[in-house]
Design a protein around this motif. Structure first.
Motif, mmCIF file in Angstrom:
data_model
loop_
_atom_site.group_PDB
_atom_site.id
_atom_site.type_symbol
_atom_site.label_atom_id
_atom_site.label_comp_id
_atom_site.label_asym_id
_atom_site.label_seq_id
_atom_site.Cartn_x
_atom_site.Cartn_y
_atom_site.Cartn_z
ATOM 1 N N PRO A 143 -91.355 19.407 -3.014
ATOM 2 C CA PRO A 143 -90.582 19.860 -1.844
ATOM 3 C C PRO A 143 -91.216 21.011 -1.077
ATOM 4 N N SER A 144 -92.096 21.765 -1.716
ATOM 5 C CA SER A 144 -92.719 22.906 -1.034
ATOM 6 C C SER A 144 -93.818 22.480 -0.073
ATOM 7 N N ILE A 145 -94.202 21.196 -0.089
ATOM 8 C CA ILE A 145 -95.166 20.669 0.872
ATOM 9 C C ILE A 145 -94.406 19.743 1.811
ATOM 10 N N SER A 146 -94.191 20.209 3.032
ATOM 11 C CA SER A 146 -93.326 19.457 3.943
ATOM 12 C C SER A 146 -93.818 19.602 5.374
ATOM 13 N N GLU A 147 -93.281 18.766 6.237
ATOM 14 C CA GLU A 147 -93.593 18.776 7.663
ATOM 15 C C GLU A 147 -92.400 18.203 8.398
ATOM 16 N N SER A 148 -92.333 18.451 9.709
ATOM 17 C CA SER A 148 -91.243 17.931 10.523
ATOM 18 C C SER A 148 -91.810 17.005 11.596
ATOM 19 N N ILE A 149 -91.208 15.821 11.729
ATOM 20 C CA ILE A 149 -91.585 14.868 12.773
ATOM 21 C C ILE A 149 -90.324 14.433 13.506
ATOM 22 N N ASN A 150 -90.314 14.644 14.801
ATOM 23 C CA ASN A 150 -89.185 14.227 15.634
ATOM 24 C C ASN A 150 -87.856 14.784 15.120
ATOM 25 N N GLY A 151 -87.912 16.001 14.589
ATOM 26 C CA GLY A 151 -86.711 16.643 14.056
ATOM 27 C C GLY A 151 -86.349 16.241 12.646
ATOM 28 N N ASN A 152 -87.140 15.385 11.992
ATOM 29 C CA ASN A 152 -86.880 14.944 10.609
ATOM 30 C C ASN A 152 -87.808 15.673 9.656
ATOM 31 N N GLN A 153 -87.253 16.255 8.603
ATOM 32 C CA GLN A 153 -88.083 16.910 7.596
ATOM 33 C C GLN A 153 -88.639 15.872 6.632
ATOM 34 N N LEU A 154 -89.935 15.963 6.370
ATOM 35 C CA LEU A 154 -90.610 15.073 5.429
ATOM 36 C C LEU A 154 -91.147 15.899 4.269
ATOM 37 N N SER A 155 -91.020 15.383 3.063
ATOM 38 C CA SER A 155 -91.558 16.047 1.866
ATOM 39 C C SER A 155 -92.611 15.162 1.215
ATOM 40 N N LEU A 156 -93.674 15.807 0.730
ATOM 41 C CA LEU A 156 -94.700 15.058 0.008
ATOM 42 C C LEU A 156 -94.083 14.386 -1.212
ATOM 43 N N THR A 157 -94.386 13.119 -1.395
ATOM 44 C CA THR A 157 -93.757 12.324 -2.457
ATOM 45 C C THR A 157 -94.792 11.414 -3.113
ATOM 46 N N ILE A 158 -94.744 11.364 -4.427
ATOM 47 C CA ILE A 158 -95.647 10.519 -5.205
ATOM 48 C C ILE A 158 -94.791 9.574 -6.027
ATOM 49 N N GLY A 159 -95.248 8.334 -6.212
ATOM 50 C CA GLY A 159 -94.450 7.403 -7.001
ATOM 51 C C GLY A 159 -95.203 6.147 -7.356
ATOM 52 N N GLY A 160 -94.500 5.246 -8.011
ATOM 53 C CA GLY A 160 -95.140 4.008 -8.431
ATOM 54 C C GLY A 160 -94.139 2.939 -8.801
ATOM 55 N N VAL A 161 -94.671 1.767 -9.055
ATOM 56 C CA VAL A 161 -93.870 0.597 -9.435
ATOM 57 C C VAL A 161 -94.535 -0.078 -10.622
ATOM 58 N N ARG A 162 -93.731 -0.473 -11.586
ATOM 59 C CA ARG A 162 -94.199 -1.309 -12.691
ATOM 60 C C ARG A 162 -93.281 -2.518 -12.778
ATOM 61 N N ALA A 163 -93.855 -3.709 -12.744
ATOM 62 C CA ALA A 163 -93.067 -4.942 -12.795
ATOM 63 C C ALA A 163 -93.656 -5.852 -13.867
ATOM 64 N N TYR A 164 -92.965 -5.974 -14.984
ATOM 65 C CA TYR A 164 -93.465 -6.800 -16.089
ATOM 66 C C TYR A 164 -93.521 -8.275 -15.707
ATOM 67 N N ASN A 165 -92.743 -8.682 -14.697
ATOM 68 C CA ASN A 165 -92.794 -10.080 -14.282
ATOM 69 C C ASN A 165 -94.139 -10.437 -13.658
ATOM 70 N N GLN A 166 -94.948 -9.440 -13.347
ATOM 71 C CA GLN A 166 -96.286 -9.682 -12.814
ATOM 72 C C GLN A 166 -97.361 -9.599 -13.897
ATOM 73 N N GLU A 167 -96.933 -9.458 -15.137
ATOM 74 C CA GLU A 167 -97.838 -9.500 -16.286
ATOM 75 C C GLU A 167 -97.628 -10.815 -17.046
ATOM 76 N N ASN A 168 -98.661 -11.269 -17.717
ATOM 77 C CA ASN A 168 -98.520 -12.433 -18.588
ATOM 78 C C ASN A 168 -98.328 -11.927 -20.021
ATOM 79 N N LEU A 169 -97.079 -11.661 -20.357
ATOM 80 C CA LEU A 169 -96.782 -11.103 -21.673
ATOM 81 C C LEU A 169 -96.911 -12.133 -22.788
ATOM 82 N N TYR A 170 -97.108 -13.399 -22.438
ATOM 83 C CA TYR A 170 -97.268 -14.438 -23.453
ATOM 84 C C TYR A 170 -98.736 -14.636 -23.822
#
Length: 346
Positions: A143-170
């Protein structure tokens, strides 16, 4: 906005089925004790669809870890992926406070322990049930790294996705697939802003250490200023009501185009259901609707797209978010007539 610098650090590098064995988590680095972790900002979720919110402790204590059935090797668990991101953020931003992860899961997979093999489902006790989630998405804000665009506050955000349905677990364990991004979140609506510079759709690794090294590399390579400037440019470009109506109509036609013609037009990953939401919010959204003349800037259009994208499933969510950004950039170029996206406004 604070100057964003990346500290360079060395690479660190139920028992009814064998896919549902409980395995201890392998030894790994611990989270930095010098980083301040704060509670996440509570507002709208970053994704909705059929997801539910869980915390990291639930993943660690209540969920089993799937394995690859042919060699019984464990997968990299959801909680390990999140901890890797926390470690990497702590290394890249050692002087910033970091929020605790916001985690969304879907497609619960249920099982049971061997002692409950003959029980009916309604008679199972809590300790006899096993679960894990096929799909998981998370974000962590700085949250301490932020900027404003068109009156909207933006915060730096990191994330990810894990989907086991895209793995061949068999099969046997080989490379495992992850999706990872670094970008910004619009705190007005909690929409994510993802660019190609900060998103890796198919991150394949064979170990905890390799995943951590690649995640850290993505964070360090991200060009935040460039991404922010590209988003600011959207706020300076406008569609008339007629152009917006043409765009929505063309977008509906896009899915039904002949294959040859469709291949000549830039990809649009949004469906009729998404455009129903976009059209409604063009009139009704409190933050991103049209102005009194019917005009709307592309920053608002972009946010109508990312808002509608919250109804996507976890395993397609980030790709559509990126597509929304690239599509609106292309429409911006098409306004001046110099873009492959001109078809959507013609």
């Amino acid at each position: 906005m604070d100057s964003i610098t990346f500290e360079k650090t060395p690479n660190i590098i139920d028992s009814n089925t064998t896919m549902m064995e409980l395995h201890p988590v392998q030894d790994k680095p611990t989270l930095s004790n010098n980083i301040e972790y704060v509670k996440p900002f509570k507002s709208k979720p970053f994704i909705e669809a059929n997801t539910e919110e869980v915390d990291l402790l639930h993943l660690k204590k209540d969920c089993i870890i799937p394995v690859f059935s042919k060699d019984n090797e464990k997968t990299l668990a959801h909680q390990e992926f999140i901890e890797i991101a926390q470690n990497s953020i702590a290394k890249a931003f050692p002087h910033h406070s970091i929020e605790l992860p916001e985690i969304r899961v879907s497609h619960q997979i249920k099982g049971r322990i061997p002692d409950a093999i003959h029980k009916q489902a309604k008679d199972l006790l809590e300790h006899e049930k096993t679960i894990y989630y096929e799909r998981m998405a998370f974000i962590i804000r700085v949250p301490s790294i932020s900027e404003s665009i068109n009156g909207n506050q933006l915060s730096l955000t990191i994330g990810g996705v894990r989907a086991y349905n895209q793995e061949n677990l068999y099969n046997r364990r080989t490379f495992e697939k992850f999706k990872f991004f670094i970008g910004f979140q619009n705190m007005v609506c909690c929409n994510l802003c993802v660019s190609s510079d900060g998103f890796v759709e198919d991150l394949r690794v064979s170990s905890y250490q390799e995943l951590q090294a690649k995640v850290l590399e993505i964070i360090q390579s991200y060009q935040a200023e460039t991404h922010l400037n590209q988003m600011k440019d959207l706020s300076q470009q406008f569609l008339t009501e007629h152009q917006f109506a043409t765009l929505v109509g063309r977008a509906r036609l896009y899915q039904h185009l002949p294959k040859k013609l469709k291949s000549e037009i830039p990809e649009l990953m949004f469906t009729d259901g998404h455009f129903n939401t976009i059209a409604k919010d063009y009139y009704q959204d409190e933050s991103f609707c049209k102005d009194e003349s019917g005009n709307i800037n592309l920053w608002n259009v972009y946010n109508l797209f990312t808002q509608a994208n919250k109804s996507s499933y976890i395993d397609t969510f980030l790709e559509r978010n990126l597509n929304a950004f690239e599509f609106n950039q292309g429409i911006g170029k098409a306004i001046s007539g110099n873009s492959d996206y001109h078809w959507f406004l013609s």
